[in-house]
Each structure stands twice: as C-alpha cells, then as structure tokens.
Design a protein around this motif. Structure first.
Motif, PDB file in Angstrom:
ATOM      1  N   LEU A 227     -95.856  38.792  57.474  1.00  0.00           N
ATOM      2  CA  LEU A 227     -96.320  37.582  58.150  1.00  0.00           C
ATOM      3  C   LEU A 227     -95.185  36.705  58.664  1.00  0.00           C
ATOM      4  N   ALA A 228     -94.035  36.793  58.068  1.00  0.00           N
ATOM      5  CA  ALA A 228     -92.943  35.865  58.384  1.00  0.00           C
ATOM      6  C   ALA A 228     -92.526  35.954  59.848  1.00  0.00           C
ATOM      7  N   ALA A 229     -92.252  34.807  60.434  1.00  0.00           N
ATOM      8  CA  ALA A 229     -91.761  34.730  61.811  1.00  0.00           C
ATOM      9  C   ALA A 229     -90.281  35.075  61.855  1.00  0.00           C
ATOM     10  N   LEU A 230     -89.737  35.226  63.043  1.00  0.00           N
ATOM     11  CA  LEU A 230     -88.297  35.396  63.189  1.00  0.00           C
ATOM     12  C   LEU A 230     -87.563  34.234  62.521  1.00  0.00           C
ATOM     13  N   ASP A 231     -86.512  34.548  61.795  1.00  0.00           N
ATOM     14  CA  ASP A 231     -85.738  33.544  61.063  1.00  0.00           C
ATOM     15  C   ASP A 231     -86.574  32.818  60.010  1.00  0.00           C
ATOM     16  N   GLY A 232     -87.612  33.493  59.520  1.00  0.00           N
ATOM     17  CA  GLY A 232     -88.472  32.896  58.502  1.00  0.00           C
ATOM     18  C   GLY A 232     -87.796  32.805  57.149  1.00  0.00           C
ATOM     19  N   ARG A 233     -88.311  31.889  56.311  1.00  0.00           N
ATOM     20  CA  ARG A 233     -87.783  31.677  54.969  1.00  0.00           C
ATOM     21  C   ARG A 233     -88.916  31.824  53.958  1.00  0.00           C
ATOM     22  N   ILE A 234     -88.751  32.742  53.022  1.00  0.00           N
ATOM     23  CA  ILE A 234     -89.747  32.994  51.981  1.00  0.00           C
ATOM     24  C   ILE A 234     -89.150  32.530  50.654  1.00  0.00           C
ATOM     25  N   VAL A 235     -89.813  31.571  50.020  1.00  0.00           N
ATOM     26  CA  VAL A 235     -89.310  30.985  48.782  1.00  0.00           C
ATOM     27  C   VAL A 235     -90.288  31.286  47.650  1.00  0.00           C
ATOM     28  N   ASN A 236     -89.822  31.981  46.631  1.00  0.00           N
ATOM     29  CA  ASN A 236     -90.643  32.243  45.443  1.00  0.00           C
ATOM     30  C   ASN A 236     -90.282  31.271  44.333  1.00  0.00           C
ATOM     31  N   ILE A 237     -91.306  30.643  43.761  1.00  0.00           N
ATOM     32  CA  ILE A 237     -91.086  29.723  42.652  1.00  0.00           C
ATOM     33  C   ILE A 237     -91.739  30.209  41.369  1.00  0.00           C
ATOM     34  N   ALA A 238     -92.503  31.297  41.439  1.00  0.00           N
ATOM     35  CA  ALA A 238     -93.119  31.905  40.256  1.00  0.00           C
ATOM     36  C   ALA A 238     -93.610  33.288  40.656  1.00  0.00           C
ATOM     37  N   PHE A 239     -93.987  34.080  39.626  1.00  0.00           N
ATOM     38  CA  PHE A 239     -94.448  35.442  39.872  1.00  0.00           C
ATOM     39  C   PHE A 239     -95.666  35.719  38.994  1.00  0.00           C
TER      40      PHE A 239
END
Length: 327
Positions: A227-239
């Motif tokens: 789903l992420a766009a170009l130059d996207g940032r995915i931040v995980n804070i839990a799993f």
C-alpha cells in the motif's frame, strides 16, 4: 501509600493492592499525588513478564498520571507544590504517589478533568514521537492508522487531522469504524470485511499511503509495503499479530520506503523532554480549544485494576481506560 503490586507475572489476577513508602523525587523530578492513571498496552506486557522496566525505573506498573505536585527536586524550577500536572512517568503510576521527571510533566489543559488529563501523556508522546519526529507526517499526506479505535489510534486520528493529513484507519467493528470517522478519519475500514489496501488505493487514485502507523505487525507488514506510496514511511510501534514475518524487500527498494519502529519508554530523557515541549506548543492549544480531546472508554477504581486489564485485553473498548486513585 497504596499501590498495585505484581507478586508474580501472569494474568490480571496477579495484581494486588499493597502498602509501601512514598517515593522521593530526585533532583530533576517531581512527586505527584496521583488522582488518575492511564492504562496502556505496555502495562499488560509488563504484567505478563515480557516488558521489564528500564534500569532505575519503578517496578510498579503505570506510565502516565494526572494529579497535584506535592514535592519538587532540588533542580526543578518550573513546577511548584500545588500545580496540577499530567506526566509521562518511567513507571510507578498505579499508586497514590508517583515521581516523574519534571521535563516530562505538562500542565493539565484548561477545561479537562484529572481523568481526562491522565489519558493524555503516553498516547500523545507515542503518537507525536512516531508520526511527527519519526515519520515526518506533513499536511496533505495520506496516513493509515491501524487499530484506529485504540487509545493510540484515537489520538493519532486527531493529531494527524489537526496537521491537515488525510486520515484512514482500520478497525474491527462497525461501531469502532463510526467512532473513528466521528473523530476525523476520512474513511474507516472494517478489516473483518474489507481489504484496506484496495479501499485506500481507490480512495487515493492509486497513490497509496505516505505514512502507515502499525501496531499489528504479522501479515500486515507485507500489506503495508504493498500500500505504501513512493517514499512512504512505515512505522511499527507494536506487533500484536507477531514480529517475525517473511517480506519481499524488492518493493521497499523500488518505492524508496522507510521501514522503522520504536518504543517510547527506553528513549533518553532529552528526547522525551523535546516531545513534551512540542506537545505543549502545538497540541495543548488544540486541546484547550476543544478541537482535540482524549477519548475515555472506561474508568475503574484502583481496586478494580484487574477488570481494567481484562477490558484492554478484550479489545472491546474505544479510546482510553483510566484508573481513579485519589480525590
């Protein structure tokens, strides 16, 4: 003072009321007579034995409180005895008295009760740290928030909306989806019946999401990359669905994505102090104006802490769970 003691790790039943000595504030700390304390997912994980407190932190559960300053350390200049504050603690919140670094205290926003103020620090610090400092969310960008009806999620919706972002969320029921839209989400996606990748791609003319805030992990990681766009940032804070997955890294390279994550509690004091300054300057006026507000799902007395934890573990709540401790 009364506090919640963990006599062993395990289920909610291991938490018991105990009596102990009031803590003493260090030179850069304040002592707070606690009126209310927030309940957060890290409390659950610590109770279960998987999230030990950092060196020097109180072993007592509780990462956020609201109350009245009743003593100050030798180096503290801003706060005085009698000040009404809410604070991000390093532990110790499930108690009648707790210490907190002075730089991690904020004034109780005008118009808010102590219960409402106790629901602010942990979620606002976490959201600001990850959406703003880490992901650099900007006005006009598309942000996807997984777990939109949680304490973190309801806060993230409002913070992102206040910054002018287009906000999308996932949630697990129609009731939760409606609540997220009421808070400012452009679209809430019921993950039990809809494909969030397809919905957001259609809504954004195939642009995708510039920023994704994820507390689920597991199979969501690969879907986030899709789903992420170009130059996207995915931040995980839990799993919550697992931290170990197999991922195709080729789209990460082709889209120039950033995959990152963080936990708040172990970060240095100066980082938390900076977050506190940013929140007071940029979000506290929004709270005072009524444009941003903590969402309280349930309030329990300290004696009912086990019921509060059971509610959090059920994921049936919308917003924050708070313990009341003093008057």
């Amino acid at each position: 003072m009364r506090y919640i003691e963990l006599r062993e790790h395990g289920g909610p039943e291991v938490m018991q009321i105990a009596e102990g000595e009031k803590p003493e504030p260090a030179a850069d700390e304040v002592l707070i007579r606690v009126v209310a304390a927030g309940v957060n997912r890290p409390d659950i994980v610590q109770r279960q034995g998987f999230y030990p407190p950092p060196p020097g932190a109180s072993p007592i559960l509780g990462l956020e409180v609201a109350g009245e300053v009743c003593a100050v350390g030798a180096n503290v200049q801003r706060w005085q005895v009698g000040d009404r504050v809410c604070a991000l603690t390093n532990g110790g919140g499930y108690a009648e008295y707790a210490v907190a670094p002075a730089a991690q205290c904020l004034p109780v926003p005008q118009g808010l009760s102590m219960v409402e103020a106790a629901a602010l620090p942990e979620t606002f610090f976490t959201v600001w740290s990850n959406l703003i400092h880490r992901a650099q969310l900007k006005a006009g960008e598309v942000v996807l928030i997984h777990g939109g009806s949680s304490g973190i999620g309801t806060t993230a919706i409002q913070v992102a909306r206040s910054l002018g972002a287009r906000v999308f969320v996932t949630a697990g029921s129609e009731e939760k989806c409606h609540a997220c839209v009421a808070l400012g989400a452009e679209r809430a996606i019921n993950y039990r019946s809809e494909d969030f990748v397809a919905v957001i791609r259609e809504a954004t003319d195939d642009h995708g999401a510039d920023v994704i805030l994820d507390m689920v992990g597991g199979k969501y990681l690969d879907r986030n990359i899709q789903l992420a766009a170009l130059d996207g940032r995915i931040v995980n804070i839990a799993f919550l669905a697992g931290a170990k997955v197999e991922v195709n890294m080729l789209p990460v390279m082709l889209k120039r994505l950033i995959l990152t994550g963080a936990t708040l509690r172990p970060q240095p004091p100066e980082v938390k102090a900076r977050i506190a300054r940013d929140l007071e300057a940029q979000m506290w006026p929004e709270i005072v104006a009524g444009r941003v507000a903590p969402q309280i799902a349930a309030i329990f007395p300290l004696e009912a802490v086990a019921e509060a934890h059971r509610l959090m573990e059920s994921s049936q709540h919308i917003g924050k769970i708070v313990l009341t401790i003093g008057g």
